[in-house]
Scaffold this motif. Sequence first.
Motif, mmCIF file in Angstrom:
data_model
loop_
_atom_site.group_PDB
_atom_site.id
_atom_site.type_symbol
_atom_site.label_atom_id
_atom_site.label_comp_id
_atom_site.label_asym_id
_atom_site.label_seq_id
_atom_site.Cartn_x
_atom_site.Cartn_y
_atom_site.Cartn_z
ATOM 1 N N ASP A 1 62.494 33.218 33.145
ATOM 2 C CA ASP A 1 61.232 33.641 32.540
ATOM 3 C C ASP A 1 60.103 32.749 33.045
ATOM 4 O O ASP A 1 59.806 31.705 32.465
ATOM 5 C CB ASP A 1 61.345 33.562 31.013
ATOM 6 N N TYR B 1 56.951 33.395 33.091
ATOM 7 C CA TYR B 1 55.783 33.403 32.212
ATOM 8 C C TYR B 1 55.901 32.289 31.170
ATOM 9 O O TYR B 1 54.928 31.600 30.853
ATOM 10 C CB TYR B 1 55.648 34.760 31.512
ATOM 11 N N ASP C 1 53.448 28.975 30.632
ATOM 12 C CA ASP C 1 52.891 28.588 29.331
ATOM 13 C C ASP C 1 53.235 27.130 29.016
ATOM 14 O O ASP C 1 52.408 26.387 28.477
ATOM 15 C CB ASP C 1 53.445 29.497 28.231
ATOM 16 N N PRO D 1 47.828 31.425 37.070
ATOM 17 C CA PRO D 1 48.242 32.746 36.584
ATOM 18 C C PRO D 1 47.856 33.889 37.516
ATOM 19 O O PRO D 1 48.601 34.876 37.633
ATOM 20 C CB PRO D 1 47.524 32.863 35.232
ATOM 21 N N SER E 1 50.570 34.298 39.990
ATOM 22 C CA SER E 1 51.930 34.255 39.459
ATOM 23 C C SER E 1 52.357 35.621 38.936
ATOM 24 O O SER E 1 51.534 36.503 38.700
ATOM 25 C CB SER E 1 52.027 33.220 38.333
ATOM 26 N N PRO F 1 56.392 37.843 37.512
ATOM 27 C CA PRO F 1 57.743 37.685 36.950
ATOM 28 C C PRO F 1 58.721 36.973 37.863
ATOM 29 O O PRO F 1 59.694 36.393 37.379
ATOM 30 C CB PRO F 1 58.178 39.131 36.681
ATOM 31 N N LEU G 1 56.177 31.807 40.554
ATOM 32 C CA LEU G 1 55.304 30.943 39.756
ATOM 33 C C LEU G 1 54.487 30.102 40.725
ATOM 34 O O LEU G 1 55.043 29.308 41.493
ATOM 35 C CB LEU G 1 56.125 30.051 38.830
#
Length: 412
Positions: free
Chosen positions: A182, A184, A188, A210, A213, A215, A218
């Motif tokens: 994950d 995302y 975070d 972001p 980036s 799924p 990154l």
Amino acid sequence: MRDRGRTRRLMGLGARTGGALLKTRLGGQADWRALGEALFEGLSELKGPAMKLAQIMSQWDDLLPPDLAEELARLQRQAEPMPWPRIHEALIQQYGDIDHYFSEVEERPFASASMGQVHRATTHEGETVVLKVQYPGLAEVLESDLIQVRRIMRLGRWFKVPQARLDALFEELAESLRGELDYYAEADALARYRERYKDDPRLVIPEPLPALSGPHVLAMRYVEGTPLRELTDADDATRQGIAQTLADWITQELFTYGELHADPHAGNFAADGQGRLVIYDLGAVIAVPDARLKAMMQLLDATLKHDAMGMDEALMQMGGRQGQGAPLALYRESAECIAPLFEPGEQDFSDVRVHRRLRELTPKVWAAMDRLQPPADTLLLSRALNGHYWNLVRLGARLDMHERTRPLLEWA
């Protein structure tokens, strides 16, 4: 990733591992070097869960057979990267027209891990960024890989590891691997940690991007640094500064924020040119409740007092021992191993006498595993703390643990 070929290779590695363990259990001398070489050849190509399991094993390298530990360490340093065409495929899946976003993407990765690898890239504005690219198809083969890893882990019963503990360890591994997919959530976490430590001049955490980036990729701003494993030749002041920062950060994470970086692989940390600690990877962060911290500190308190009955009581309250518990002599020997690191004054984490005693005690701990079963909710925490400890060992840390733990013991 070809599911059938991966399954065959994982089963083959399991058979070789089982043969080595069985030979040892029957009183023979296992060829740990050959097993380590087989692990290197197979896992560096397979990636995914099996590679992650090897990373976990390597964090206790001082307690493994030396030949096996050496090969696992080599696996961390020299794991074969995913061929560029496969990575290029993942980048196209993410960006479509790669040239629209970047003037250059380096084909050779500067870091490879169990679930992805990192490539430097240059934007059209001339900024250097890094792209953490998830291995193509990994999400699709993850569950089938985990089935094979579970079969390999069952071999731990030869070492009298209870099935309940093996099951709990597997579930912890599976949950952490699924979480690492994950990106995302990791973005975070990077943003949260940057805000949390923005006023700490000793820490550097890369900024997530972001807009670049998704799924399976990154993107972060590039932060140059010397990996922790390569700091053995650095000057003592640099190593001690990084060690102090690492120890302070772990303490603050646990006792101020109730969290812990749970992937302490040495490749996730570095020192920049100013001697600051760089934390590259935040794909695994776990919550640590106060109740769990207090229970662990109570166990440490009893250990430092050489109170065998108190240690047994603390383990029982944590759900970490079965039946009549371990022999009191084992508790006393464990205390004798651990207590020297917490004596007043600076203690040297690289003191080989401590590691020698831990190695000598390991067979007795394995022999008592039918009565000592760490509860499932402490497995990931214990593994993370062990990994951070060995990072301090690699740095040759000299820390006053007595002074560091005194207020924490009072709090507990």
